[in-house]
Design an enzyme around this catalytic site. Structure first.
Site, mmCIF file in Angstrom:
data_model
loop_
_atom_site.group_PDB
_atom_site.id
_atom_site.type_symbol
_atom_site.label_atom_id
_atom_site.label_comp_id
_atom_site.label_asym_id
_atom_site.label_seq_id
_atom_site.Cartn_x
_atom_site.Cartn_y
_atom_site.Cartn_z
ATOM 1 N N ASP A 221 0.831 -1.218 0.000
ATOM 2 C CA ASP A 221 0.000 0.000 0.000
ATOM 3 C C ASP A 221 0.864 1.266 0.000
ATOM 4 O O ASP A 221 0.697 2.150 -0.835
ATOM 5 C CB ASP A 221 -1.014 -0.002 1.164
ATOM 6 C CG ASP A 221 -0.409 -0.392 2.516
ATOM 7 O OD1 ASP A 221 0.797 -0.723 2.559
ATOM 8 O OD2 ASP A 221 -1.137 -0.366 3.528
ATOM 9 N N ASP A 245 0.757 -7.148 -11.132
ATOM 10 C CA ASP A 245 -0.194 -6.756 -12.181
ATOM 11 C C ASP A 245 -0.638 -5.315 -11.951
ATOM 12 O O ASP A 245 -0.603 -4.476 -12.858
ATOM 13 C CB ASP A 245 -1.394 -7.707 -12.154
ATOM 14 C CG ASP A 245 -2.443 -7.326 -13.180
ATOM 15 O OD1 ASP A 245 -2.071 -7.021 -14.332
ATOM 16 O OD2 ASP A 245 -3.647 -7.329 -12.836
HETATM 17 C C1 IPM Z 1 -1.531 -8.495 -17.691
HETATM 18 C C2 IPM Z 1 -3.035 -8.734 -17.785
HETATM 19 C C3 IPM Z 1 -3.357 -10.183 -17.492
HETATM 20 C C4 IPM Z 1 -2.945 -10.468 -16.051
HETATM 21 C C5 IPM Z 1 -4.816 -10.618 -17.718
HETATM 22 C C6 IPM Z 1 -5.318 -10.246 -19.076
HETATM 23 C C7 IPM Z 1 -4.966 -12.092 -17.519
HETATM 24 O O1 IPM Z 1 -3.718 -7.849 -16.961
HETATM 25 O O2 IPM Z 1 -0.767 -9.206 -18.362
HETATM 26 O O3 IPM Z 1 -1.109 -7.598 -16.966
HETATM 27 O O4 IPM Z 1 -3.723 -10.157 -15.129
HETATM 28 O O5 IPM Z 1 -1.865 -11.003 -15.842
HETATM 29 MN MN MN Z 2 -2.466 -6.269 -16.146
#
Ligand code: IPM
Ligand code: MN
Ligand code: NAD
Length: 367
Positions: A221, A245
């Site tokens: 965070d 992500d």
């Molecule tokens: C990424 C995308 C993917 C993930 C999705 C589309 C599965 O957001 O490559 O960042 O969450 O890894």
């Molecule tokens: Mn992503």
């Protein structure tokens, strides 16, 4: 140098940006006298339409049989109602798992020529140059069990990490850091989660094998905030799947657009290269998608799958020159209000520049 590359354009802007990345790779192949071969295969929504499944067996077999895989993006509003294995995204996750790349490298750098494209102050982003190392095959994305229960009134996923999953991605982060500014910041939520406590303990143990690299820990965070206030403090950022992500899309703010970011998934049987962005349905089909993320992804392919580091450097230099010459898509017009170009015009400028740089380099080596 012979390279067999599986190309999976996918959905939305995937095919638009991938075309430019392939053109740049083809240029490197032609100018340097290499033999790069490209074979395209369906994935995601495009594959559901063609074959009834987001990852057809033929696509997977071709990928496993190639030297590298270059992917555009998957996902389409047309399939948003689908669940589980029938979503386009499920095809990508199955591909990642089958190829086995557990370390997803996502470099983020603020280019000198486009500092004004970030909504952050230029002084904040000026020296930002970091590498996010995202664990890609564990955590909530793949943890079992997972289910929807009580007739759709309840659902759960499992965040699980085994020590070996943390160790192997930590090694990649420390190795990358030893070739950079020798700092790893491991990002977790160890004040709350058992998986993060295991993560922190394991990363600290691996760090002992890399005495030249400093290790810091941060809670996700507060790290999310500091990434925006002081991005230049960081070098390699090591984190688990979902945190990585989210933080990598946030980090795109540093260079001004998600369309700029590249990635490589390494450590498995065949490496997978994909820009960080998605299929961007809001701009798909208009010829305005930023191809720089996909093009820099092609550079990562040459660096990590073919050890063609000079050629990769020349691609990155061509991206920088193209930006400096003011060739940008609408997402990168910035406070200087550059006149936007099309995806194709930006791609063509990179191709012209890389041709020039490679020819000069070859002439230099010839004397
Ligand atoms: C990424 C995308 C993917 C993930 C999705 C589309 C599965 O957001 O490559 O960042 O969450 O890894
Ligand atoms: Mn992503
Ligand atoms: P997105 O990354 O597709 O788009 C987010 C925002 O960034 C949009 O406003 C989009 O126009 C912009 N953007 C993204 N790439 C750009 C580019 N190259 N040039 C200019 N602008 C760009 O994320 P989203 O809209 O949340 O998701 C759309 C679909 O993509 C969903 O189905 C999602 O699951 C999928 N997705 C796929 C991948 C992948 O295949 N690796 C990654 C992320 C999202």
């Amino acid at each position: 140098m012979k390279l067999r590359i599986s190309v999976l354009p996918g959905d939305g802007i995937g095919p638009e940006v991938t075309r430019q990345a392939v053109a740049v790779l083809q240029t490197v192949s032609d100018v340097c006298g290499y033999d790069f071969r490209f074979l395209s295969h369906p994935i995601g929504g495009a594959a559901i339409e063609q074959d009834g499944t987001p990852l057809p067996e033929a696509t997977l077999a071709a990928c496993l049989d190639s030297d590298a895989v270059l992917l555009g993006a998957v996902g389409s509003p047309k399939f948003d109602h689908c669940v589980g294995d029938m979503r386009p995204e499920a095809g990508l996750l199955a591909l990642r798992r089958a190829l086995g790349g557990y370390a997803n490298l996502r470099p983020v750098r603020a280019y000198k020529a486009t500092l004004d494209c970030s909504p952050l102050h230029e002084d904040v982003v000026r020296d930002a140059d970091l590498l996010i190392v995202r664990e890609l095959l564990g955590g909530l994305y793949f943890g079992q069990p997972r289910a929807v229960e009580a007739g759709g009134l309840s659902a759960f996923n499992t965040m699980r990490y085994d020590v070996y999953e943390i160790e192997r991605v930590a090694h990649i982060a420390f190795e990358e850091a030893s070739r950079r500014r020798r700092l790893v910041t491991s990002v977790d939520k160890a004040n709350v989660l058992e998986t993060s406590q295991l993560w922190r303990r394991t990363v600290s143990q691996i760090a002992r094998q890399y005495p030249d690299v400093r290790l810091d820990h941060a809670y996700v965070d507060s790290f999310a905030m500091q990434l925006m206030t002081t991005p230049s403090r960081y070098d390699v950022v090591l984190t688990e799947n979902l945190f990585g992500d989210i933080l990598s899309d946030e980090a795109a703010v540093i260079c001004g657009s998600l369309g700029m970011l590249a990635s490589a998934s390494i450590g498995g049987r065949v490496a997978l290269y994909e820009p960080v962005h998605g299929s961007a349905p809001d701009i798909a089909g208009r010829g305005v998608a930023n191809p720089m993320g996909a093009i820099q992804t092609a550079a990562m392919l040459l660096r990590y799958s073919a050890n063609l580091c000079e050629e990769a450097d020349q691609i990155i230099a061509s991206v920088e020159r193209t930006l400096a010459n003011g060739f940008v898509t609408p997402d990168m017009t910035g406070r200087r209000k550059r006149v936007p170009s099309t995806t194709e015009a930006v791609g063509e400028s990179v191709v012209e520049t890389v041709t020039d740089l490679l020819q000069r380099q070859m002439a230099f080596h010839a004397v």
